[in-house]
Write a protein that holds these residues in place. Structure first.
Motif, mmCIF file in Angstrom:
data_model
loop_
_atom_site.group_PDB
_atom_site.id
_atom_site.type_symbol
_atom_site.label_atom_id
_atom_site.label_comp_id
_atom_site.label_asym_id
_atom_site.label_seq_id
_atom_site.Cartn_x
_atom_site.Cartn_y
_atom_site.Cartn_z
ATOM 1 N N ILE A 111 -11.709 -78.144 -52.664
ATOM 2 C CA ILE A 111 -11.334 -76.895 -53.338
ATOM 3 C C ILE A 111 -10.935 -77.175 -54.776
ATOM 4 C CG2 ILE A 111 -9.714 -74.968 -53.307
ATOM 5 C CD1 ILE A 111 -9.600 -75.320 -50.249
ATOM 6 N N ARG A 112 -10.168 -78.225 -54.983
ATOM 7 C CA ARG A 112 -9.761 -78.576 -56.348
ATOM 8 C C ARG A 112 -10.972 -78.888 -57.224
ATOM 9 N NH1 ARG A 112 -4.721 -79.479 -57.944
ATOM 10 N NH2 ARG A 112 -3.040 -79.361 -56.414
ATOM 11 N N LYS A 113 -11.911 -79.653 -56.689
ATOM 12 C CA LYS A 113 -13.079 -80.047 -57.473
ATOM 13 C C LYS A 113 -13.897 -78.837 -57.894
ATOM 14 C CE LYS A 113 -16.774 -83.492 -57.447
ATOM 15 N NZ LYS A 113 -17.428 -84.571 -56.672
ATOM 16 N N LEU A 114 -13.934 -77.828 -57.027
ATOM 17 C CA LEU A 114 -14.706 -76.622 -57.311
ATOM 18 C C LEU A 114 -14.012 -75.735 -58.341
ATOM 19 C CD1 LEU A 114 -17.270 -75.097 -56.494
ATOM 20 C CD2 LEU A 114 -15.941 -73.988 -54.697
ATOM 21 N N PHE A 115 -12.703 -75.512 -58.173
ATOM 22 C CA PHE A 115 -11.987 -74.575 -59.040
ATOM 23 C C PHE A 115 -11.537 -75.199 -60.361
ATOM 24 C CE2 PHE A 115 -11.849 -72.175 -55.153
ATOM 25 C CZ PHE A 115 -11.833 -70.852 -55.569
ATOM 26 N N GLU A 116 -11.364 -76.510 -60.411
ATOM 27 C CA GLU A 116 -10.943 -77.157 -61.655
ATOM 28 C C GLU A 116 -11.992 -77.039 -62.746
ATOM 29 O OE1 GLU A 116 -9.959 -81.121 -60.471
ATOM 30 O OE2 GLU A 116 -7.815 -80.677 -60.267
ATOM 31 N N PHE A 117 -13.211 -76.655 -62.367
ATOM 32 C CA PHE A 117 -14.257 -76.420 -63.364
ATOM 33 C C PHE A 117 -13.844 -75.308 -64.331
ATOM 34 C CE2 PHE A 117 -18.107 -74.099 -64.691
ATOM 35 C CZ PHE A 117 -18.770 -75.110 -65.359
ATOM 36 N N TYR A 118 -13.015 -74.384 -63.883
ATOM 37 C CA TYR A 118 -12.626 -73.236 -64.712
ATOM 38 C C TYR A 118 -11.332 -73.454 -65.479
ATOM 39 C CZ TYR A 118 -16.332 -70.911 -62.212
ATOM 40 O OH TYR A 118 -17.565 -70.582 -61.710
ATOM 41 N N GLY A 119 -10.581 -74.485 -65.147
ATOM 42 C CA GLY A 119 -9.344 -74.752 -65.872
ATOM 43 C C GLY A 119 -8.363 -75.544 -65.032
ATOM 44 N N PRO A 120 -7.298 -76.062 -65.660
ATOM 45 C CA PRO A 120 -6.299 -76.867 -64.940
ATOM 46 C C PRO A 120 -5.614 -76.051 -63.849
ATOM 47 C CG PRO A 120 -6.045 -77.058 -67.337
ATOM 48 C CD PRO A 120 -7.001 -75.938 -67.095
ATOM 49 N N LEU A 121 -5.378 -76.703 -62.722
ATOM 50 C CA LEU A 121 -4.738 -76.043 -61.586
ATOM 51 C C LEU A 121 -3.264 -76.403 -61.503
ATOM 52 C CD1 LEU A 121 -7.415 -76.551 -58.775
ATOM 53 C CD2 LEU A 121 -7.208 -74.668 -60.409
ATOM 54 N N GLY A 122 -2.474 -75.445 -61.050
ATOM 55 C CA GLY A 122 -1.065 -75.714 -60.803
ATOM 56 C C GLY A 122 -0.857 -76.224 -59.388
ATOM 57 N N SER A 123 -1.411 -75.509 -58.405
ATOM 58 C CA SER A 123 -1.269 -75.917 -57.010
ATOM 59 C C SER A 123 -2.386 -75.312 -56.170
ATOM 60 C CB SER A 123 0.089 -75.480 -56.448
ATOM 61 O OG SER A 123 0.175 -74.061 -56.395
ATOM 62 N N VAL A 124 -2.642 -75.924 -55.035
ATOM 63 C CA VAL A 124 -3.603 -75.413 -54.051
ATOM 64 C C VAL A 124 -2.905 -75.423 -52.700
ATOM 65 C CG1 VAL A 124 -5.796 -75.791 -52.869
ATOM 66 C CG2 VAL A 124 -5.619 -76.228 -55.318
ATOM 67 N N GLN A 125 -2.824 -74.247 -52.061
ATOM 68 C CA GLN A 125 -2.141 -74.133 -50.775
ATOM 69 C C GLN A 125 -3.164 -73.762 -49.708
ATOM 70 O OE1 GLN A 125 0.585 -71.013 -51.750
ATOM 71 N NE2 GLN A 125 1.249 -72.099 -53.580
ATOM 72 N N LEU A 126 -3.277 -74.593 -48.700
ATOM 73 C CA LEU A 126 -4.204 -74.350 -47.603
ATOM 74 C C LEU A 126 -3.477 -73.684 -46.440
ATOM 75 C CD1 LEU A 126 -5.759 -76.449 -49.350
ATOM 76 C CD2 LEU A 126 -6.646 -77.386 -47.208
ATOM 77 N N SER A 127 -3.996 -72.572 -45.979
ATOM 78 C CA SER A 127 -3.424 -71.901 -44.813
ATOM 79 C C SER A 127 -3.941 -72.592 -43.556
ATOM 80 C CB SER A 127 -3.819 -70.417 -44.808
ATOM 81 O OG SER A 127 -3.281 -69.771 -43.677
ATOM 82 N N ARG A 128 -3.028 -72.873 -42.625
ATOM 83 C CA ARG A 128 -3.397 -73.623 -41.425
ATOM 84 C C ARG A 128 -2.981 -72.877 -40.160
ATOM 85 N NH1 ARG A 128 -4.827 -78.776 -42.897
ATOM 86 N NH2 ARG A 128 -4.270 -79.388 -45.016
ATOM 87 N N PHE A 129 -3.677 -73.174 -39.068
ATOM 88 C CA PHE A 129 -3.302 -72.609 -37.782
ATOM 89 C C PHE A 129 -1.975 -73.229 -37.350
ATOM 90 C CE2 PHE A 129 -7.984 -72.171 -37.649
ATOM 91 C CZ PHE A 129 -8.061 -70.803 -37.427
ATOM 92 N N PRO A 130 -0.990 -72.406 -36.947
ATOM 93 C CA PRO A 130 0.335 -72.949 -36.623
ATOM 94 C C PRO A 130 0.349 -73.863 -35.399
ATOM 95 C CG PRO A 130 0.198 -70.619 -36.031
ATOM 96 C CD PRO A 130 -1.036 -70.946 -36.822
ATOM 97 N N ASP A 131 -0.581 -73.651 -34.451
ATOM 98 C CA ASP A 131 -0.561 -74.471 -33.245
ATOM 99 C C ASP A 131 -1.192 -75.846 -33.450
ATOM 100 O OD1 ASP A 131 -2.998 -73.285 -33.671
ATOM 101 O OD2 ASP A 131 -3.428 -72.893 -31.557
ATOM 102 N N SER A 132 -2.317 -75.889 -34.176
ATOM 103 C CA SER A 132 -3.040 -77.155 -34.358
ATOM 104 C C SER A 132 -2.824 -77.798 -35.723
ATOM 105 C CB SER A 132 -4.547 -76.934 -34.149
ATOM 106 O OG SER A 132 -5.056 -76.058 -35.147
#
Length: 251
Positions: A88-109
């Motif tokens: 995700i960082r490699k894809l979006f950093e093309f448009y500018g510097p990133l502050g953070s990337v938060q991945l939503s995860r399943f709470p059980d697994s």
């Protein structure tokens, strides 16, 4: 035989299509373009990101209105479950510097659920990244849009930015906010390693089953609570964490 009696020369048929040269294609089977950026996400897409500097796609300007949206933040959904934060960082950093990337995860697994929140250092770069809406990764088409301000986030902001609540009699709990969505109980126990923790209660979004970005931590003694509150605005996974005394109606 006379020249006049000879059969006339056959003229080429005007409707016969000329053979066209096959266009050169990249490794994803797409036509090569001089304007294609040199970006190759590790999750192989079927197309390249739009060239930097190209005007945003239709509708992007309307989505850029700051009112009702989180500043400098977009949400990407429909991603393959195998996508990593690095992808995700490699894809979006093309448009500018990133502050953070938060991945939503399943709470059980704890596995990635195909939803990510991407924070840029500037709102302008966040708007440019909307060009990735409809971008194909693997066999799925990603959706990218501005991150809306919800009622719960407004409530959380009021809680976090108003003056801290006073400590109530017998209080042994702390409110911990501005957490990354993938923070675990172990992360919090390591964060408050100098305190004795009795229990940790995460706030869960009923519609998604994911974390709402804050929790309440119960401590075994008053000394542990005071050490924890003193860590207010300390950094956890790249985010300044809000730590305050818990009020009784949330406890």
């Amino acid at each position: 035989m006379a020249a006049e009696d000879q059969a006339p020369r056959t003229e080429p048929r005007p409707d016969k299509a000329k053979k066209r040269k096959k266009p050169k294609k990249d490794k994803w089977g797409q036509p090569l373009s001089a304007a294609s950026p040199e970006v190759e996400p590790s999750v192989e897409p079927a197309q390249e990101p739009p060239a930097k500097g190209v005007a945003p796609a239709a509708g992007a300007e309307a989505a850029a209105a700051p009112e009702g949206y989180e500043p400098s933040k977009v949400v990407a959904s429909g991603l393959p479950y195998t996508t990593t934060e690095a992808d995700i960082r490699k894809l979006f950093e093309f448009y500018g510097p990133l502050g953070s990337v938060q991945l939503s995860r399943f709470p059980d697994s704890g596995n990635f659920r195909g939803l990510a929140f991407v924070c840029f250092e500037s709102d302008e770069d966040a708007v440019k990244s909307l060009e990735l809406d409809g971008f194909k990764i693997g066999n799925r088409y990603m959706r990218v849009e501005r991150c809306r301000v919800t009622a719960s986030s407004n409530k959380k902001r009021k809680t976090e930015f108003q003056s801290d609540p006073e400590k109530s009699l017998g209080c042994l709990s702390a409110y911990v906010g501005n957490l990354s969505w993938n923070v675990t109980e172990k992360d919090l126990r390591d964060f408050f390693k100098s305190s004795k923790i009795a229990s940790i209660r995460f706030a869960i979004d009923k519609s998604t089953g994911g974390s709402r970005g804050f929790c309440h931590v119960d401590f075994q003694d008053d000394e542990s609570l005071e050490k924890a509150v003193a860590m207010n605005q300390s950094e956890l996974q790249g985010r300044p964490v809000k730590v305050a005394y818990s009020v009784s109606n949330r406890g």
